[in-house]
Design an enzyme around this catalytic site. Sequence first.
Site, PDB file in Angstrom:
ATOM      1  N   ARG A   1      60.095  62.342  51.639  1.00 22.01           N
ATOM      2  CA  ARG A   1      60.467  63.685  51.185  1.00 22.01           C
ATOM      3  C   ARG A   1      61.521  64.291  52.109  1.00 22.01           C
ATOM      4  O   ARG A   1      61.580  63.983  53.286  1.00 22.01           O
ATOM      5  CB  ARG A   1      59.243  64.585  51.175  1.00 22.01           C
ATOM      6  CG  ARG A   1      58.226  64.216  50.112  1.00 22.01           C
ATOM      7  CD  ARG A   1      56.980  65.076  50.224  1.00 22.01           C
ATOM      8  NE  ARG A   1      57.236  66.481  49.969  1.00 22.01           N
ATOM      9  CZ  ARG A   1      56.347  67.448  50.196  1.00 22.01           C
ATOM     10  NH1 ARG A   1      55.162  67.160  50.670  1.00 22.01           N
ATOM     11  NH2 ARG A   1      56.650  68.704  49.938  1.00 22.01           N
TER      12      ARG A   1
ATOM     13  N   GLU B   1      69.813  68.060  35.509  1.00 20.05           N
ATOM     14  CA  GLU B   1      69.575  69.257  34.687  1.00 20.05           C
ATOM     15  C   GLU B   1      70.288  70.497  35.237  1.00 20.05           C
ATOM     16  O   GLU B   1      70.372  71.519  34.565  1.00 20.05           O
ATOM     17  CB  GLU B   1      68.061  69.510  34.536  1.00 20.05           C
ATOM     18  CG  GLU B   1      67.344  70.082  35.750  1.00 20.05           C
ATOM     19  CD  GLU B   1      67.032  69.058  36.858  1.00 20.05           C
ATOM     20  OE1 GLU B   1      67.556  67.925  36.808  1.00 20.05           O
ATOM     21  OE2 GLU B   1      66.276  69.419  37.777  1.00 20.05           O
TER      22      GLU B   1
ATOM     23  N   CYS C   1      63.720  64.480  41.343  1.00 19.17           N
ATOM     24  CA  CYS C   1      63.415  65.041  42.664  1.00 19.17           C
ATOM     25  C   CYS C   1      61.903  65.132  42.875  1.00 19.17           C
ATOM     26  O   CYS C   1      61.247  64.112  43.037  1.00 19.17           O
ATOM     27  CB  CYS C   1      64.124  66.381  42.820  1.00 19.17           C
ATOM     28  SG  CYS C   1      64.271  66.862  44.536  1.00 19.17           S
TER      29      CYS C   1
ATOM     30  N   HIS D   1      69.359  66.164  40.602  1.00 16.67           N
ATOM     31  CA  HIS D   1      68.999  67.046  39.484  1.00 16.67           C
ATOM     32  C   HIS D   1      70.091  67.106  38.413  1.00 16.67           C
ATOM     33  O   HIS D   1      70.866  68.066  38.395  1.00 16.67           O
ATOM     34  CB  HIS D   1      68.835  68.485  40.011  1.00 16.67           C
ATOM     35  CG  HIS D   1      67.668  68.715  40.891  1.00 16.67           C
ATOM     36  ND1 HIS D   1      66.442  69.124  40.422  1.00 16.67           N
ATOM     37  CD2 HIS D   1      67.533  68.624  42.229  1.00 16.67           C
ATOM     38  CE1 HIS D   1      65.609  69.273  41.426  1.00 16.67           C
ATOM     39  NE2 HIS D   1      66.238  68.976  42.542  1.00 16.67           N
TER      40      HIS D   1
ATOM     41  N   ILE E   1      68.694  68.659  46.337  1.00 12.63           N
ATOM     42  CA  ILE E   1      68.080  69.854  46.907  1.00 12.63           C
ATOM     43  C   ILE E   1      66.808  69.440  47.638  1.00 12.63           C
ATOM     44  O   ILE E   1      65.811  69.095  47.001  1.00 12.63           O
ATOM     45  CB  ILE E   1      67.752  70.886  45.803  1.00 12.63           C
ATOM     46  CG1 ILE E   1      69.024  71.242  45.028  1.00 12.63           C
ATOM     47  CG2 ILE E   1      67.106  72.130  46.409  1.00 12.63           C
ATOM     48  CD1 ILE E   1      68.784  72.084  43.792  1.00 12.63           C
ATOM     49  N   ARG E   2      66.863  69.459  48.955  1.00 14.13           N
ATOM     50  CA  ARG E   2      65.726  68.942  49.754  1.00 14.13           C
ATOM     51  C   ARG E   2      65.202  67.643  49.123  1.00 14.13           C
ATOM     52  O   ARG E   2      64.012  67.477  48.876  1.00 14.13           O
ATOM     53  CB  ARG E   2      64.620  69.999  49.855  1.00 14.13           C
ATOM     54  CG  ARG E   2      65.081  71.261  50.577  1.00 14.13           C
ATOM     55  CD  ARG E   2      63.988  72.311  50.647  1.00 14.13           C
ATOM     56  NE  ARG E   2      62.812  71.819  51.346  1.00 14.13           N
ATOM     57  CZ  ARG E   2      62.654  71.833  52.664  1.00 14.13           C
ATOM     58  NH1 ARG E   2      63.619  72.271  53.434  1.00 14.13           N
ATOM     59  NH2 ARG E   2      61.547  71.387  53.212  1.00 14.13           N
TER      60      ARG E   2
ATOM     61  N   GLY F   1      60.761  70.645  41.895  1.00 15.54           N
ATOM     62  CA  GLY F   1      59.833  71.717  42.257  1.00 15.54           C
ATOM     63  C   GLY F   1      59.185  71.400  43.576  1.00 15.54           C
ATOM     64  O   GLY F   1      59.835  70.854  44.455  1.00 15.54           O
ATOM     65  N   GLU F   2      57.919  71.688  43.671  1.00 16.99           N
ATOM     66  CA  GLU F   2      57.200  71.493  44.931  1.00 16.99           C
ATOM     67  C   GLU F   2      56.046  70.506  44.689  1.00 16.99           C
ATOM     68  O   GLU F   2      55.072  70.841  44.024  1.00 16.99           O
ATOM     69  CB  GLU F   2      56.708  72.871  45.416  1.00 16.99           C
ATOM     70  CG  GLU F   2      56.055  72.850  46.759  1.00 16.99           C
ATOM     71  CD  GLU F   2      56.838  72.034  47.800  1.00 16.99           C
ATOM     72  OE1 GLU F   2      58.041  72.284  47.967  1.00 16.99           O
ATOM     73  OE2 GLU F   2      56.241  71.140  48.405  1.00 16.99           O
ATOM     74  N   SER F   3      56.188  69.320  45.256  1.00 12.88           N
ATOM     75  CA  SER F   3      55.258  68.241  44.894  1.00 12.88           C
ATOM     76  C   SER F   3      53.815  68.487  45.353  1.00 12.88           C
ATOM     77  O   SER F   3      52.875  68.067  44.690  1.00 12.88           O
ATOM     78  CB  SER F   3      55.757  66.895  45.423  1.00 12.88           C
ATOM     79  OG  SER F   3      55.917  66.921  46.814  1.00 12.88           O
TER      80      SER F   3
HETATM   81  N1  GLN Z   1      61.175  68.827  48.692  1.00  9.31           N
HETATM   82  C1  GLN Z   1      60.431  68.986  47.463  1.00  9.31           C
HETATM   83  C2  GLN Z   1      59.098  68.271  47.550  1.00  9.31           C
HETATM   84  O1  GLN Z   1      58.880  67.517  48.457  1.00  9.31           O
HETATM   85  C3  GLN Z   1      61.225  68.457  46.297  1.00  9.31           C
HETATM   86  C4  GLN Z   1      62.460  69.310  46.112  1.00  9.31           C
HETATM   87  C5  GLN Z   1      62.986  69.345  44.712  1.00  9.31           C
HETATM   88  O2  GLN Z   1      62.336  68.980  43.725  1.00  9.31           O
HETATM   89  N2  GLN Z   1      64.184  69.851  44.591  1.00  9.31           N
HETATM   90  O3  GLN Z   1      58.255  68.501  46.724  1.00  9.31           O
END
Ligand code: GLN
Length: 187
Positions: A107, A173, A80, A171, A135-136, A48-50
Amino acid sequence: MHVGVLAIQGDFEKHIRSLQSLDSPPQTSEVRTVEDLAAIDRLIIPGGESTTVGLLLKRYGLGDAIQARAKDGMPIWGTCMGMIMLAKQVEGREQFSLSLLDITVKRNAFGAQVHSFEAPVEVKGLDEPVLGVFIRAPIVTSLGDEVETLATYQDKVVAVKQGSILGTSFHPELTADTRLHEWFVRI
Ligand code: GLN
């Protein structure tokens, strides 16, 4: 066995689906409150988005409660964003983290252009590689003495374990491969 998935934001439903497809599926639930946390035996923190999740964990006191459960030995796995939340330090950022893994993470570490890719990753303890979905994704740039490296990709550390706390940059999942979920449930 009751596995909770932090469900503040991110791909928590995918983890629940993976857990439910195990051979002997554990009880699963979405964790949003301190009460939800009290009911579970293990916790997954999804992608998600930290920045967002960090702020909310702090605001609702759930961060403190997770740290207390970890001290009592509850296994936790972060994928992630989840690994970023577990890290002691995030490179170049002051952001809330749970500080449960003695690692520094960077990150979005695979460059501005390639935000997402898939590649086979060999994970210690598994006979065949897993398909790593990045993913990123973050990488681990330094780790303390008590942290074990479980996987690298292109010489970068992408999976670690410290006691019963686990972090993966990728990931599982998002694939049909449930070996890491199986393993986590049995830690
Ligand atoms: N780039 C996101 C972050 O820094 C993490 C990306 C992800 O969980 N797929 O929060």
